[in-house]
Design a protein around this motif. Structure first.
Motif, PDB file in Angstrom:
ATOM      1  N   HIS A 105       3.203 -23.340  62.767  1.00 24.48           N
ATOM      2  CA  HIS A 105       2.824 -24.714  63.068  1.00 24.48           C
ATOM      3  C   HIS A 105       2.120 -24.704  64.428  1.00 24.48           C
ATOM      4  N   ILE A 106       0.940 -25.308  64.501  1.00 26.08           N
ATOM      5  CA  ILE A 106       0.163 -25.329  65.734  1.00 26.08           C
ATOM      6  C   ILE A 106       0.573 -26.546  66.563  1.00 26.08           C
ATOM      7  N   VAL A 107       0.874 -26.313  67.841  1.00 26.96           N
ATOM      8  CA  VAL A 107       1.270 -27.369  68.765  1.00 26.96           C
ATOM      9  C   VAL A 107       0.291 -27.353  69.937  1.00 26.96           C
ATOM     10  N   HIS A 124      -5.024 -27.183  74.732  1.00 22.42           N
ATOM     11  CA  HIS A 124      -5.732 -28.380  74.285  1.00 22.42           C
ATOM     12  C   HIS A 124      -6.428 -28.976  75.492  1.00 22.42           C
ATOM     13  N   GLU A 125      -7.733 -29.164  75.404  1.00 32.67           N
ATOM     14  CA  GLU A 125      -8.507 -29.681  76.527  1.00 32.67           C
ATOM     15  C   GLU A 125      -8.411 -31.190  76.589  1.00 32.67           C
ATOM     16  N   HIS A 126      -8.204 -31.696  77.805  1.00 32.19           N
ATOM     17  CA  HIS A 126      -8.217 -33.152  78.010  1.00 32.19           C
ATOM     18  C   HIS A 126      -9.638 -33.637  77.887  1.00 32.19           C
ATOM     19  N   HIS A 127      -9.885 -34.703  77.118  1.00 28.04           N
ATOM     20  CA  HIS A 127     -11.235 -35.194  76.906  1.00 28.04           C
ATOM     21  C   HIS A 127     -11.597 -36.375  77.789  1.00 28.04           C
ATOM     22  N   HIS A 128     -10.722 -36.802  78.643  1.00 27.71           N
ATOM     23  CA  HIS A 128     -11.070 -37.940  79.495  1.00 27.71           C
ATOM     24  C   HIS A 128     -10.803 -37.681  80.938  1.00 27.71           C
TER      25      HIS A 128
END
Length: 126
Positions: free
Chosen positions: A75-77, A122-126
């Protein structure tokens, strides 16, 4: 009542003095039609719409992909940190949640049922 009186007196004053008539407001819809959501979106909404066009899901809004939970298909987290707390409901009808720390690196097992989880950046997009 007062607004109607003000409007009519202002209209009479303009017609008496011969003031230039104001041009009718332009109808921008007539030039190209009603703008679409993508054309008028701004800020975070525009970012989300352009990312969805590229096939990305920047804020995990869509239903997650189903993983088997094995060592080969864990499972990807997603996480912006090197560790994250994960809750596993080991059986379908179970009401208890097993919480454990998931660290970046190889897939780790749930201490209760043995399902595998893997932390990915996971990259923050904001």
């Amino acid at each position: 009542m007062a607004s109607r009186l003000l409007f009519s007196s202002a209209l009479r004053a303009l017609t008496r003095t011969g003031a230039a008539r104001a041009a009718a407001p332009a109808r921008y819809m007539s030039a190209g039609g009603i703008p679409s959501d993508e054309q008028q979106a701004t800020g975070m909404e525009r970012e989300i719409l352009t990312a969805l066009k590229r096939g990305e899901d920047p804020y995990n809004m869509l239903k997650p992909k189903h993983y088997k939970g094995t060592k080969d298909d864990p499972h990807i987290v997603p996480s912006v940190n090197n560790q994250r707390i994960v809750g596993c409901i080991c059986e379908e009808e179970n009401t208890a949640v097993v919480w454990f720390w998931l660290h970046k690196g190889d897939p780790q097992r749930c201490p209760s049922c043995g399902a595998h989880y893997k932390l990915v950046p996971h990259e923050h997009h904001h």
